[in-house]
Scaffold this active site. Structure first.
Site, PDB file in Angstrom:
ATOM      1  N   LYS A  34     131.499  33.932  44.669  1.00 48.57           N
ATOM      2  CA  LYS A  34     132.158  33.908  45.986  1.00 48.57           C
ATOM      3  C   LYS A  34     131.191  34.415  47.048  1.00 48.57           C
ATOM      4  CE  LYS A  34     134.137  38.440  44.955  1.00 48.57           C
ATOM      5  NZ  LYS A  34     135.223  39.096  44.193  1.00 48.57           N
ATOM      6  N   ARG A 129     146.975  44.809  44.948  1.00 50.76           N
ATOM      7  CA  ARG A 129     146.447  43.905  45.964  1.00 50.76           C
ATOM      8  C   ARG A 129     147.126  42.570  45.729  1.00 50.76           C
ATOM      9  NH1 ARG A 129     140.027  42.726  46.333  1.00 50.76           N
ATOM     10  NH2 ARG A 129     140.590  41.674  44.405  1.00 50.76           N
ATOM     11  N   TYR A 254     115.675  53.901  69.843  1.00 47.54           N
ATOM     12  CA  TYR A 254     116.896  54.093  70.637  1.00 47.54           C
ATOM     13  C   TYR A 254     117.529  55.436  70.319  1.00 47.54           C
ATOM     14  CZ  TYR A 254     116.928  49.151  71.979  1.00 47.54           C
ATOM     15  OH  TYR A 254     116.621  47.917  72.491  1.00 47.54           O
ATOM     16  N   MET A 302     117.779  45.772  66.573  1.00 49.23           N
ATOM     17  CA  MET A 302     118.227  44.424  66.178  1.00 49.23           C
ATOM     18  C   MET A 302     117.150  43.659  65.425  1.00 49.23           C
ATOM     19  SD  MET A 302     119.880  41.423  68.547  1.00 49.23           S
ATOM     20  CE  MET A 302     121.124  42.474  69.254  1.00 49.23           C
TER      21      MET A 302
HETATM   22  C1  LIG Z   1     134.900  39.703  43.028  1.00 46.35           C
HETATM   23  C2  LIG Z   1     135.749  39.645  41.807  1.00 46.35           C
HETATM   24  C3  LIG Z   1     135.214  39.874  40.532  1.00 46.35           C
HETATM   25  C4  LIG Z   1     133.771  40.284  40.306  1.00 46.35           C
HETATM   26  O1  LIG Z   1     133.589  41.658  40.544  1.00 46.35           O
HETATM   27  P1  LIG Z   1     132.150  42.305  40.286  1.00 46.35           P
HETATM   28  O2  LIG Z   1     132.329  43.756  40.509  1.00 46.35           O
HETATM   29  O3  LIG Z   1     131.221  41.708  41.266  1.00 46.35           O
HETATM   30  O4  LIG Z   1     131.783  41.966  38.886  1.00 46.35           O
HETATM   31  C5  LIG Z   1     136.035  39.687  39.437  1.00 46.35           C
HETATM   32  N1  LIG Z   1     137.332  39.336  39.593  1.00 46.35           N
HETATM   33  C6  LIG Z   1     137.881  39.130  40.800  1.00 46.35           C
HETATM   34  C7  LIG Z   1     139.305  38.743  40.892  1.00 46.35           C
HETATM   35  C8  LIG Z   1     137.118  39.292  41.935  1.00 46.35           C
HETATM   36  O5  LIG Z   1     137.678  39.100  43.148  1.00 46.35           O
END
Ligand SMILES: *Cc1c(COP(=O)(O)O)cnc(C)c1O
Length: 358
Positions: A34, A129, A254, A302
């Site tokens: 992802k 969640r 800065y 930046m």
């Molecule tokens: C992002 C995610 C993972 C992977 O988690 P990692 O800590 O990167 O291994 C696994 N399962 C779900 C549902 C996720 O959203």
């Protein structure tokens, strides 16, 4: 040409997949890609990880990109459909869908297309969640089973909230909650994220879902990927574009937050928060100049970042600077920025040049 560059180490990705398989022998690996493969580049990472048993994405668009790239593995959309129309594209692309809500079941039930979709049924075992309450698992499972548009082999899954904290017994509780909620239901199990793979062997189930470990990043406090036999898949680097000799008492950058304690040599590197290097890093965060450690002096701006080179009087314009990756664990930089390595690799901006290395 700006020297700022993210090098993606293809053999590190492949080696990390092998290492993950060693840590969870015999289990199927869903490689989580992802967020453009945690900022490493979706198609590029999928090419390195063609041995994975499935890919996990957050968006149907990622499934489109993977299918367009010719990848034929199972692809799981990890929060499933957001709208009933999504089912058309899911079927066209042959994507698996997570189901976590009654609304999604209603959309599936109202759908008239009988071609079955592979479903991953998500149970909330304590993260609170996404997912169905554990007490509803069996009833929801039966509901799904009765739908003609749902394929026979439903995968049962849950997600951990705290698996990177080894002395928190929530993970053990989540495993128990999940296993008792799904007892007697046919179907493969998927619980472990990367920290589950590394820290909680009892959670490996049939499918592990690893993201971070494949990119060589650890979430365990005080640990880095190499502590678990993983290698960084991204090195962020640039070059010095100025080297200035300053006097004791001169202030840098800065806000003038850094003051030379003695006469000092301050290098300026072509990188900043406009590239995704975190502005939140404190004065003193580590970098490598010519492979040797040095520290950031003052605020990240930046386009530019100043570095105290007083211990490297021979440093010159054009010398290489590494911000994280091979030779400098991203976990250390993340600590200095008050975040995690995942956040940093996801934050590369469009002007960063990506190159592949073996
Ligand atoms: C992002 C995610 C993972 C992977 O988690 P990692 O800590 O990167 O291994 C696994 N399962 C779900 C549902 C996720 O959203």
């Amino acid at each position: 040409m700006r020297a700022t560059c993210a090098t993606i180490h293809m053999d590190a990705l492949r080696g990390n997949l092998r290492r993950v398989r060693e840590l969870a022998p015999g289990r199927k690996v869903l490689a989580v890609v992802k967020a453009d493969a945690y900022g490493h580049g979706l198609e590029r990472v999928a090419r390195a990880l063609t041995d994975a048993d499935a890919f996990g994405v957050a968006a149907i668009q990622d499934g489109q990109r993977l299918r367009a790239g010719g990848f034929e593995q199972r692809i799981v959309v990890m929060s499933g459909i957001d709208h009933p129309d999504d089912l058309v594209e899911m079927r066209r692309l042959g994507l698996d869908s997570v189901v976590h809500s009654d609304m999604q079941i209603a959309w599936l039930a109202a759908d008239r297309d009988p071609r079955p979709i592979n479903i991953w049924l998500k149970i909330d075992s304590g993260m609170h969640r996404l997912g169905f309450r554990a007490g509803r698992a069996a009833a929801v499972y039966r509901q799904l089973k009765a739908l003609p548009g749902v394929a026979d082999d439903i995968v049962l899954m849950t997600h951990f909230a705290n698996s990177d904290v080894l002395d928190d017994d929530l993970t053990q509780q989540q495993v128990r909650t999940f296993e008792s909620a799904t007892a007697g239901l046919p179907g493969q199990h998927s619980l472990a994220n990367s920290a589950g793979v590394i820290g909680w062997p009892q959670s490996h189930g049939d499918w592990i879902r690893t993201g971070g470990a494949l990119y060589g990043i650890s979430l365990f406090a005080g640990k880095v990927g190499s502590d678990f036999g993983l290698s960084p898949a991204m090195t962020l680097s640039t070059r010095l574009i100025a080297v200035n000799h300053l006097r004791a008492g001169d202030r840098v950058g800065y806000g003038s937050t850094w003051q030379c304690p003695t006469d000092s040599i301050i290098g300026v590197a072509a990188i900043g928060y406009g590239d995704g290097y975190p502005r939140a890093v404190a004065n003193g965060a580590p970098v490598l100049v010519n492979g040797r450690r040095a520290r950031i002096a003052g605020r990240v701006s930046m386009d530019l970042t100043s570095i105290d080179l007083s211990e490297q009087p021979d440093a010159r314009i054009g010398d290489p600077v590494v911000l994280w990756g091979q030779g400098l664990p991203i976990e250390e930089v993340a600590d200095a920025a008050g975040t995690i390595g995942y956040d940093l690799v996801c934050g590369m901006t469009r002007r960063v040049r990506f190159v592949e290395a073996d």
